[in-house]
Write a protein that holds these residues in place. Structure first.
Motif, PDB file in Angstrom:
ATOM      1  N   THR A 103       0.830  -1.210   0.000  1.00  0.00           N
ATOM      2  CA  THR A 103       0.000   0.000   0.000  1.00  0.00           C
ATOM      3  C   THR A 103       0.864   1.260   0.000  1.00  0.00           C
ATOM      4  O   THR A 103       0.614   2.201  -0.765  1.00  0.00           O
ATOM      5  CB  THR A 103      -0.936   0.003   1.226  1.00  0.00           C
ATOM      6  OG1 THR A 103      -1.716  -1.195   1.206  1.00  0.00           O
ATOM      7  CG2 THR A 103      -1.848   1.210   1.215  1.00  0.00           C
ATOM      8  N   VAL A 104       1.910   1.284   0.824  1.00  0.00           N
ATOM      9  CA  VAL A 104       2.809   2.441   0.885  1.00  0.00           C
ATOM     10  C   VAL A 104       3.550   2.596  -0.445  1.00  0.00           C
ATOM     11  O   VAL A 104       3.677   3.710  -0.971  1.00  0.00           O
ATOM     12  CB  VAL A 104       3.799   2.301   2.065  1.00  0.00           C
ATOM     13  CG1 VAL A 104       4.891   3.348   1.988  1.00  0.00           C
ATOM     14  CG2 VAL A 104       3.050   2.415   3.379  1.00  0.00           C
ATOM     15  N   LEU A 105       4.029   1.499  -1.019  1.00  0.00           N
ATOM     16  CA  LEU A 105       4.724   1.557  -2.295  1.00  0.00           C
ATOM     17  C   LEU A 105       3.809   2.097  -3.390  1.00  0.00           C
ATOM     18  O   LEU A 105       4.220   2.918  -4.214  1.00  0.00           O
ATOM     19  CB  LEU A 105       5.248   0.178  -2.677  1.00  0.00           C
ATOM     20  CG  LEU A 105       5.942   0.080  -4.037  1.00  0.00           C
ATOM     21  CD1 LEU A 105       7.195   0.937  -4.046  1.00  0.00           C
ATOM     22  CD2 LEU A 105       6.262  -1.359  -4.371  1.00  0.00           C
ATOM     23  N   THR A 106       2.573   1.663  -3.408  1.00  0.00           N
ATOM     24  CA  THR A 106       1.617   2.150  -4.400  1.00  0.00           C
ATOM     25  C   THR A 106       1.400   3.648  -4.248  1.00  0.00           C
ATOM     26  O   THR A 106       1.395   4.396  -5.244  1.00  0.00           O
ATOM     27  CB  THR A 106       0.283   1.399  -4.267  1.00  0.00           C
ATOM     28  OG1 THR A 106       0.522  -0.002  -4.410  1.00  0.00           O
ATOM     29  CG2 THR A 106      -0.716   1.861  -5.308  1.00  0.00           C
ATOM     30  N   ALA A 107       1.235   4.105  -3.028  1.00  0.00           N
ATOM     31  CA  ALA A 107       1.027   5.536  -2.793  1.00  0.00           C
ATOM     32  C   ALA A 107       2.250   6.355  -3.210  1.00  0.00           C
ATOM     33  O   ALA A 107       2.116   7.410  -3.844  1.00  0.00           O
ATOM     34  CB  ALA A 107       0.703   5.778  -1.322  1.00  0.00           C
ATOM     35  N   VAL A 108       3.448   5.863  -2.894  1.00  0.00           N
ATOM     36  CA  VAL A 108       4.673   6.579  -3.259  1.00  0.00           C
ATOM     37  C   VAL A 108       4.835   6.631  -4.773  1.00  0.00           C
ATOM     38  O   VAL A 108       5.231   7.659  -5.339  1.00  0.00           O
ATOM     39  CB  VAL A 108       5.902   5.915  -2.585  1.00  0.00           C
ATOM     40  CG1 VAL A 108       7.202   6.446  -3.157  1.00  0.00           C
ATOM     41  CG2 VAL A 108       5.855   6.145  -1.084  1.00  0.00           C
ATOM     42  N   MET A 109       4.528   5.540  -5.451  1.00  0.00           N
ATOM     43  CA  MET A 109       4.643   5.522  -6.909  1.00  0.00           C
ATOM     44  C   MET A 109       3.643   6.486  -7.553  1.00  0.00           C
ATOM     45  O   MET A 109       3.971   7.184  -8.510  1.00  0.00           O
ATOM     46  CB  MET A 109       4.439   4.100  -7.440  1.00  0.00           C
ATOM     47  CG  MET A 109       5.612   3.189  -7.152  1.00  0.00           C
ATOM     48  SD  MET A 109       5.370   1.493  -7.687  1.00  0.00           S
ATOM     49  CE  MET A 109       5.166   1.714  -9.430  1.00  0.00           C
ATOM     50  N   ILE A 110       2.433   6.550  -7.030  1.00  0.00           N
ATOM     51  CA  ILE A 110       1.433   7.488  -7.564  1.00  0.00           C
ATOM     52  C   ILE A 110       1.905   8.917  -7.351  1.00  0.00           C
ATOM     53  O   ILE A 110       1.831   9.750  -8.269  1.00  0.00           O
ATOM     54  CB  ILE A 110       0.063   7.235  -6.910  1.00  0.00           C
ATOM     55  CG1 ILE A 110      -0.509   5.903  -7.409  1.00  0.00           C
ATOM     56  CG2 ILE A 110      -0.904   8.376  -7.205  1.00  0.00           C
ATOM     57  CD1 ILE A 110      -1.759   5.455  -6.683  1.00  0.00           C
TER      58      ILE A 110
END
Length: 105
Positions: A25-32
């Motif tokens: 979830t954190v990785l997805t948010a950072v990538m966005i």
């Protein structure tokens, strides 16, 4: 036994899977956020007015009878290729000759 719409039957996830779910979830948010930042920087950079570099070969003291074949501005220096086979490097602000290089044979 009742099930929830996402298939969870009420049992909690193991600790290592909860941790992995949080990391994803954190990785997805950072990538966005990263993609949005890159798009914003591109929009800002591409919409900026270009700064023209106005340099005329006539502003520089070429020797008598020598014409300019090519001119380029690089890092505050102006490079002029003369028709006599020499490359002259000038300071763009002071118009002073910094270097004179012979090319060819």
């Amino acid at each position: 036994m009742t099930t929830t719409p996402d298939g969870d039957d009420g049992a909690a996830l193991p600790a290592n899977l909860r941790f992995l779910k949080g990391l994803v979830t954190v990785l997805t948010a950072v990538m966005i956020l990263g993609v949005l930042t890159i798009v914003a920087l591109l929009v800002i950079r591409l919409n900026a007015d270009p700064v023209p570099v106005l340099v005329s070969p006539g502003d520089f003291a070429l020797p008598a009878g020598v014409g300019a074949v090519g001119i380029s501005v690089i890092d505050g220096r102006t490079v002029i290729v003369g028709d006599d086979g020499r490359v002259r490097v000038y300071d763009s602000e002071s118009r002073a000759l910094l270097q004179d290089i012979e090319i060819g044979g």
